[in-house]
Write a protein that holds these residues in place. Structure first.
Motif: not given
Length: 75
Positions: A17-21, A23-30, A70-73
């Motif tokens: 879960i931490a790894d995927r979280s 990922m959303t932070k990295i995508l947001s920044f990019v 969605v991929s998390r769930h």
């Protein structure tokens, strides 16, 4: 033995879960960086010729973050 196995499984799930979280932070920044660059100098890609087209990048960012969520769930 089963307590140890349950603890290991819980630790693995928290790390996943931490790894995927992150990922959303990295995508947001990019995507924020790409949007800022596009406002100063349009990227020139099809559909992104004018400065006012930066909202299309935002829509793409929302969709990308939605896919990660969605991929998390699912997985």
């Amino acid at each position: 033995m089963t307590i140890l196995r349950a603890w290991h499984t819980a630790q693995f799930n928290q790390q996943d879960i931490a790894d995927r979280s992150s990922m959303t932070k990295i995508l947001s920044f990019v995507f924020i960086v790409i949007m800022a660059l596009h406002l100063f100098k349009p990227l020139g890609l099809p559909g992104l010729k004018k400065r006012k087209d930066f909202w299309k990048i935002a829509v793409g960012a929302v969709l990308a973050i939605l896919v990660v969520g969605v991929s998390r769930h699912v997985g």
